[in-house]
Design an enzyme around this catalytic site. Structure first.
Site, PDB file in Angstrom:
ATOM      1  N   LEU A   1       0.817  -1.130  -0.114  1.00 53.63           N
ATOM      2  CA  LEU A   1       0.102  -0.055   0.102  1.00 53.63           C
ATOM      3  C   LEU A   1       1.090   1.360  -0.106  1.00 53.63           C
ATOM      4  O   LEU A   1       2.001   1.123   0.473  1.00 53.63           O
ATOM      5  CB  LEU A   1      -0.971   0.013   1.411  1.00 53.63           C
ATOM      6  CG  LEU A   1      -1.998  -0.975   1.412  1.00 53.63           C
ATOM      7  CD1 LEU A   1      -2.568  -1.001   2.660  1.00 53.63           C
ATOM      8  CD2 LEU A   1      -2.860  -0.998   0.368  1.00 53.63           C
ATOM      9  N   ASP A   2       0.457   2.230  -0.653  1.00 51.07           N
ATOM     10  CA  ASP A   2       1.491   3.439  -0.638  1.00 51.07           C
ATOM     11  C   ASP A   2       1.235   3.958   0.874  1.00 51.07           C
ATOM     12  O   ASP A   2       0.477   3.775   1.516  1.00 51.07           O
ATOM     13  CB  ASP A   2       0.645   4.636  -1.670  1.00 51.07           C
ATOM     14  CG  ASP A   2       0.708   4.212  -3.017  1.00 51.07           C
ATOM     15  OD1 ASP A   2       1.195   3.396  -3.364  1.00 51.07           O
ATOM     16  OD2 ASP A   2      -0.678   4.568  -3.724  1.00 51.07           O
ATOM     17  N   LYS A   3       2.267   4.806   1.073  1.00 53.75           N
ATOM     18  CA  LYS A   3       2.666   5.503   2.206  1.00 53.75           C
ATOM     19  C   LYS A   3       1.369   5.831   2.766  1.00 53.75           C
ATOM     20  O   LYS A   3       1.497   5.927   4.111  1.00 53.75           O
ATOM     21  CB  LYS A   3       3.716   6.522   2.244  1.00 53.75           C
ATOM     22  CG  LYS A   3       4.213   7.251   3.322  1.00 53.75           C
ATOM     23  CD  LYS A   3       5.164   8.204   3.426  1.00 53.75           C
ATOM     24  CE  LYS A   3       5.516   9.144   4.491  1.00 53.75           C
ATOM     25  NZ  LYS A   3       6.192  10.201   4.284  1.00 53.75           N
TER      26      LYS A   3
END
Length: 322
Positions: free
Chosen positions: A135-137
């Protein structure tokens, strides 16, 4: 020094070239690197050397000898984890906003990978400490992590075969009338290496996102998004491609835009929301050993819920004025 990776090609891969199939199964490695290993004889299909352009049938056993590159050893760090399931082969957790999944440029420590190594030192024996998807940051939500080599192999193949269901909640700019799907290939942006983009003509990888309208506001929409593929930034890129970027998205949102007639509370909420409004809310898959169907749900973070509440209040006030 090399490490062996073994995986059975999903039946859905029938007809793909071997290099294409490997790119799907091992997204952490570039197509160029995989092709180099193929040509060097590091990949075997059912025990035999194979050419990159071999057409696969699905079901073949693939073995790949991955060269181990020298890197600074990762240090375990006592970062709290929101765990929803633990067994000998896998765990499921909820990632908060602001937590990078694994170290990279500008993020040498303080990542989910560091936290996992503290929770279970045995994960050091697995690629990326068992992380099989990302998942993106600043995206929150559910992730599954392998705790054994057999689970890592199985989960990687399940993701490639689209056997793990992932559902997201997203707040986008603009009012969508109905749901639909975005079928558009995604690849690296030709000018900006930090971004992805819709790339046709073979420059990108196939990507498919289904979306449905869950709730409409005056100038925004709450969507449910379901992934058929898992490309980098997929939902963010596809929604921007539709002309409805995610609220707060620093890469694809085009900057802050305030709707006409927005209340002071909504203006403040939109200005304060400094990340993409995206949450992985549901995860479902059959356990790779035993077949038990596992389903997980996680509520969005407090800032996401607060933004929704403000959007609802703004919409209700508009109705009263009318």
């Amino acid at each position: 020094m090399t490490v062996s990776r073994h995986v059975r090609l999903p039946l859905q891969f029938a007809g793909l070239r071997l290099d294409q199939a490997l790119a799907e199964l091992f997204p952490d490695y570039s197509r160029t690197r995989l092709t180099t290993w193929l040509r060097a004889g590091a990949v075997r299909v059912d025990g035999a050397l194979a050419a990159p352009r071999l057409r696969v049938r699905g079901g073949e056993q693939v073995s790949i000898e991955v060269p181990q590159e020298q890197a600074v050893p990762l240090a375990p760090e006592p970062i709290a984890l929101d765990l929803r399931h633990i067994d000998d082969d896998l765990l499921v957790l909820v990632k908060p906003a602001g937590l990078v999944v694994h170290p990279g440029a500008g993020n040498p420590a303080g990542t989910l990978q560091n936290a996992l190594l503290h929770f279970d030192p045995g994960l050091a024996a697995l690629p990326r400490a068992g992380i099989v998807h990302r998942l993106d940051k600043d995206t929150t939500g559910l992730m599954v992590v392998a705790r054994s080599q057999r689970a890592h192999t199985a989960l990687t193949a399940m993701i490639a075969a689209r056997e793990i269901s992932r559902q997201y909640a997203a707040i986008v700019r603009g009012v969508l009338i109905a749901g639909g799907e975005v079928r558009a290939a995604i690849g690296r942006h030709p000018q900006d290496r930090q971004r992805q983009a819709v790339r046709e003509g073979g420059a990108g990888k196939p990507a498919l996102t289904h979306y449905r309208v869950r709730e409409r506001f005056r100038a925004h929409t709450l969507l449910q998004c379901n992934l058929e593929t898992g490309r980098t930034h997929q939902i963010r890129v596809h929604m921007a491609h539709l002309g409805h970027p995610l609220v707060g998205d620093p890469l694809y949102g085009g900057g802050l835009r305030l709707p006409r007639g927005a209340s002071p509370a909504l203006i403040a909420a939109l200005r304060a929301f400094g990340r993409q409004a995206l949450h992985a809310e549901r995860l479902a898959f059959a356990h790779p050993f035993g077949g038990e169907l596992l389903r997980f749900e996680a509520a969005p973070a407090a800032d996401f819920l607060a933004l929704l509440a403000t959007l609802r209040a703004d919409a209700a006030a508009d109705v009263e004025r009318a």
